[in-house]
Design an enzyme around this catalytic site. Sequence first.
Site, PDB file in Angstrom:
ATOM      1  N   GLU A 124      14.838 -15.131   0.084  1.00 38.64           N
ATOM      2  CA  GLU A 124      15.282 -16.255   0.923  1.00 38.64           C
ATOM      3  C   GLU A 124      14.260 -17.388   0.917  1.00 38.64           C
ATOM      4  O   GLU A 124      14.553 -18.493   1.333  1.00 38.64           O
ATOM      5  CB  GLU A 124      15.455 -15.802   2.377  1.00 38.64           C
ATOM      6  CG  GLU A 124      16.674 -14.938   2.621  1.00 38.64           C
ATOM      7  CD  GLU A 124      16.704 -14.498   4.075  1.00 38.64           C
ATOM      8  OE1 GLU A 124      16.191 -15.224   4.957  1.00 38.64           O
ATOM      9  OE2 GLU A 124      17.217 -13.394   4.315  1.00 38.64           O
TER      10      GLU A 124
ATOM     11  N   ASP B 185       0.835  -1.200   0.000  1.00 36.60           N
ATOM     12  CA  ASP B 185       0.000   0.000   0.000  1.00 36.60           C
ATOM     13  C   ASP B 185       0.874   1.256   0.000  1.00 36.60           C
ATOM     14  O   ASP B 185       1.871   1.325   0.728  1.00 36.60           O
ATOM     15  CB  ASP B 185      -0.852  -0.053   1.284  1.00 36.60           C
ATOM     16  CG  ASP B 185      -1.895   1.018   1.353  1.00 36.60           C
ATOM     17  OD1 ASP B 185      -2.823   0.988   0.540  1.00 36.60           O
ATOM     18  OD2 ASP B 185      -1.798   1.888   2.251  1.00 36.60           O
TER      19      ASP B 185
END
Length: 538
Positions: A248, A206
């Site tokens: 990751e 956002d």
Amino acid sequence: MLRWWEDAVFYQVYPRSFRDSNGDGIGDLKGITKQLDYIAQLGVDALWLSPFYPSPQVDAGYDVSDYCDVDPQFGTLADFDELLSQAHARGLKVTIDIVPNHCSNQHPWFLAAVAAGRGSAERARFHFVDGRGDNGNEPPSNWTSVFGGPSWTRVPEPDGSPGQWYYHLFAAEQPDFNWEHPDVLAEFERIFRFWLDRGVDGFRIDVSDALIKDTSWTDTEGRWPLIPKDDSCGVHQIYRHLRRVMDEYPGDRMAVVETGASDDIVALFIRPDEMHLAFNFRFVKAQWSAKDFRAAIEESLAANVAVGAPTTWVSENHDVTRSVTRYGSNLNLEGAYIPGVSGGADVDVQRGRLRARAIAILLLSLPGAVYIYNGQELGLHNIDDLPDDVIQDPSFFRTQGAVRGRDGCRIPLPWVHDATAAGFSDTETTWLPVSESYRSLAVDQQIPDANSMLTLYRDMVALRKSSPALRHGRLEWTDAAEGLLTYEVSYEGETLAVVVNFGDEPAGLPEGPVLMMSSPLDSSRQLPADAAAIVRKF
Ligand code: GLC
């Protein structure tokens, strides 16, 4: 090898309005889980869930007081886990909304900052600034908030005396974080990991481009805030860091950024070491004309080429007037900041719906990712005659009613023509009233109707799925008469011609079998006005 999100169709679920499972009049996570088959049958690839976190709900959940939990009105974390695993079982990815620019004024960090007083470590995580003028009685700058009114609010100091001011780009209940403070990035890394560990496939970020403010707090002529977005300002370092965190994790996790910036700035946020996709709002602002839509497509594609990221195609979301209403009134949204938008008085809903059908074909025939907002597939129109006493949007209150806000595009979805609250809830008293005019558009009416908007969306998503040319083909413009938009998309020997008739006269189609049309062709195989078709070329 394309990654899943590069040409995916995302379906935005606005949890409050999708489906209420417990009869309190507000949609919830269990309601979404209940309707996953409906979403899967649409053929989409992924969900985007608007915020469901604990929140005082001043801005419908975009004022978050705890980023790692579920608001009781939407359910529990266990409900979320169930939704996630049920979605995954149906092959649907799940992406969630992260609100990093600001939190709720009830967030523990903000409460601590107010309590701790001037100069404290707690205040340094926000923008607390002394006021100007006598006794600091004037705000630090003349900037206005997006929802209207000043973007500064004063707090009392712990001893009760009038104190510092804090900055909020949106409502006063949404204090902005100070992203120059290392705690903030560390906290959002924790939040990202919390949800990635739970198994979410990605995020929608956002107000992603406003994290860094110009803290000289200089007055501006237009009273708009100074928010640098270029490479030197630090915002891109934030996204590089979060990208490393995401990388990751296995499974091509992704993020789409919300930014209203110009194309060249937007491109910076989706460089290969930053985020993955950016919303492209060109279709939201385009006028009903072949020229406007062609420019929107050309410029959007060109802007992304430089950074090698696919574009996104968006014609609706929870912040803008529904497209049926926009196209039925030719509302001009160019230059309008999204929350200010509301429908015009003279709306030809029938015509708007025909045009929205044509745009469904256009949207789903373009290379890149597509976002569909819940209810768009039903052809819902905006509800612009809500009585004042049901309005919820903070912009209504912050402008003393001058801006009616976004509630009209957030009305609960109709599921069953004859049921209480059109099947959205077991109670008639829903958070915004279900419109009687939505009953004939209910899902149970549209499923068996071969000519419904829902059938068109299902068919078009299925065609897109079976034709790589529609998902990531090479796009070439073809010569067209005035008022027509015509192009071909090709991939590995398959070429499809797309024709959208923005003009007033019927138009001829290229040779070949017609795979999709938004309105029936006339007896001489002409495409009527306000319609689109796809033809297979040999
Ligand atoms: C974004 C959201 C909008 C919200 C605002 C503040 O523009 O889409 O709904 O009000 O940010 O968080």
